[in-house]
Design an enzyme around this catalytic site. Structure first.
Site, PDB file in Angstrom:
ATOM      1  N   GLY A 163       0.859  -1.185   0.000  1.00 41.15           N
ATOM      2  CA  GLY A 163       0.000   0.000   0.000  1.00 41.15           C
ATOM      3  C   GLY A 163       0.893   1.233   0.000  1.00 41.15           C
ATOM      4  NE  ARG A 164      -2.852   6.654   0.681  1.00 44.59           N
ATOM      5  CZ  ARG A 164      -3.967   6.081   1.131  1.00 44.59           C
ATOM      6  NH1 ARG A 164      -3.919   5.171   2.072  1.00 44.59           N
ATOM      7  NH2 ARG A 164      -5.133   6.416   0.645  1.00 44.59           N
ATOM      8  CB  ILE A 165       3.140   2.428   4.700  1.00 45.26           C
ATOM      9  CG1 ILE A 165       2.309   3.578   5.292  1.00 45.26           C
ATOM     10  CG2 ILE A 165       4.382   2.166   5.544  1.00 45.26           C
ATOM     11  CD1 ILE A 165       1.671   3.291   6.636  1.00 45.26           C
ATOM     12  NE  ARG A 188       2.266  -7.679 -11.688  1.00 40.41           N
ATOM     13  CZ  ARG A 188       2.651  -7.705 -12.948  1.00 40.41           C
ATOM     14  NH1 ARG A 188       2.054  -8.515 -13.791  1.00 40.41           N
ATOM     15  NH2 ARG A 188       3.636  -6.947 -13.373  1.00 40.41           N
ATOM     16  CG  HIS A 296       2.224   2.065  17.734  1.00 41.90           C
ATOM     17  ND1 HIS A 296       1.094   1.294  17.773  1.00 41.90           N
ATOM     18  CD2 HIS A 296       2.195   2.673  16.518  1.00 41.90           C
ATOM     19  CE1 HIS A 296       0.413   1.420  16.649  1.00 41.90           C
ATOM     20  NE2 HIS A 296       1.065   2.254  15.858  1.00 41.90           N
ATOM     21  CB  ILE A 297       7.585   6.153  17.815  1.00 45.31           C
ATOM     22  CG1 ILE A 297       8.748   5.229  17.415  1.00 45.31           C
ATOM     23  CG2 ILE A 297       7.455   6.279  19.318  1.00 45.31           C
ATOM     24  CD1 ILE A 297      10.111   5.875  17.566  1.00 45.31           C
ATOM     25  N   GLY A 298       5.763   4.956  14.904  1.00 43.14           N
ATOM     26  CA  GLY A 298       5.848   5.027  13.434  1.00 43.14           C
ATOM     27  C   GLY A 298       5.555   6.407  12.883  1.00 43.14           C
ATOM     28  CB  SER A 299       2.528   8.288  12.537  1.00 43.76           C
ATOM     29  OG  SER A 299       1.855   8.184  13.785  1.00 43.76           O
TER      30      SER A 299
HETATM   31  C1  GLV Z   1      -0.824   4.187  13.378  1.00 43.99           C
HETATM   32  O1  GLV Z   1      -0.452   3.115  13.728  1.00 43.99           O
HETATM   33  C2  GLV Z   1      -1.978   4.430  12.582  1.00 43.99           C
HETATM   34  O2  GLV Z   1      -2.720   3.494  12.252  1.00 43.99           O
HETATM   35  O3  GLV Z   1      -2.220   5.605  12.267  1.00 43.99           O
END
Ligand code: GLV
Length: 331
Positions: A163-165, A188, A296-299
């Site tokens: 996906g986007r990420i 695909r 959980h600091i992804g964003s």
């Molecule tokens: C973070 O994990 C989100 O789903 O925005």
């Protein structure tokens, strides 16, 4: 006499400064109630404060189920989560009550992809062991054989969820000299393949597990992906694999992961998400020197979190007016 025009908005946490300032200023004909303590809103408070809400602006830590919707009442029009993931929301329940759901897609792609790359490099280059050596006085003379990791040059990277990420992760990793990308997902994605460029192939999971030097989990958590990475999956990976999950903890069967780590089946692991969150500090997962866990600091950049909270506000205000949401969950 009650004012029929006025609406009630529940916000379950303090937002980043700019968005909080907007809330503090207020919106026309909206009464805002907000949980402002420095912790997730306790369930009992949530149920109490939801009563009479026309809109709820929540976080991924808030479980939005029938109990919350019942507690709010039939006037509830919109749930706006300040997250792109919505596995904490019971979507069929919302749909059956004609309650809109808003999410924050797009704006957290770059920050989350950055965090994924951070974990890939940190795990591959044995960052945890290296830092521990420095802080624990184990740093001896420079050695040709000490703390040798692996690099991305000429490697094969498996992306689960393009996906986007997933695309943003692949684009970043390509710059590190990755030779080939393998990916898995619902279908695909030729457009994404073109955007990434170079050698990239949609393959069966078995092949991705077997051939990847690095595996990045970038998919959503749902019934199909829950516990997808179990002991059996880990056993099929290369013994040197770098496994990174920045999506949701529930996609990994954590007991299976712990067993695989104990048996030395994995090169290194980087996780930004676990079950539960927060992970208790005596969790066995924290005992492996080749496993790095982030909270959980992804964003978690000021820019991204501000953009997310602004979208969440726009979504909830639109939903309360029964307008189409700028960012509905099926966008
Ligand atoms: C973070 O994990 C989100 O789903 O925005």
């Amino acid at each position: 006499m009650t004012d029929l025009q006025r609406q009630r908005l529940l916000v379950t946490r303090t937002l980043p400064q700019a968005s909080q300032a907007r809330l503090d200023k207020g919106f026309k004909d909206v009464d805002i109630v907000q949980w402002k303590e420095d912790c997730a809103i306790p369930r009992s408070e949530f149920l109490k404060m939801a009563k009479g809400a026309d809109g709820i602006l929540c976080l991924l830590t808030d479980n939005i189920d029938a109990e919350v919707l019942n507690a709010a009442g039939p006037q509830l029009k919109v749930v706006s989560t300040m997250s792109v993931g919505y596995d904490h929301v019971n979507v069929p329940e919302l749909e059956s009550r004609n309650i809109a759901l808003g999410i924050t897609p797009g704006v957290l792609t770059e920050a989350t992809a950055d965090t994924t790359v951070l974990l890939v490099l940190a795990a591959a280059r044995r960052m945890r062991e290296s830092m521990d050596a420095v802080t624990h006085g184990k740093w001896g003379a420079w050695s040709p054989t000490w703390l040798l990791g692996s690099q991305l040059t000429d490697k094969t990277v498996g992306i689960v969820g393009l996906g986007r990420i997933g695309v943003a992760v692949a684009k970043r990793l390509k710059a590190f000299g990755v030779q080939k990308f393998l990916y898995q997902g619902t279908r695909r994605k030729e457009e994404s393949e073109k955007t990434i460029g170079g050698e990239i192939e949609f393959v069966a999971m078995e092949r991705l597990l077997k051939e990847s030097d690095v595996i990045c989990v970038c998919c959503a958590l749902n019934d199909k992906t829950k516990n997808m990475f179990n002991y059996s999956a880990f056993s099929k990976m290369k013994g040197s694999v770098v496994f990174v999950n920045t999506a949701r903890g529930g996609i990994v069967d954590q007991d299976g992961l712990i067993r695989a780590l104990k048996e030395g089946k994995l090169g290194s692991v980087g996780l930004d998400v676990t079950v539960p969150e927060p992970l208790p500090k005596d969790s066995e997962l924290l005992s492996f020197s080749n496993c790095i866990v982030l909270p959980h600091i992804g964003s978690a950049t000021l820019e991204t979190r501000t953009a997310m909270s602004e979208i969440a506000i726009e979504n909830v205000l639109s939903g309360m007016k029964r307008e189409r949401l700028p960012f509905p969950h099926d966008a």
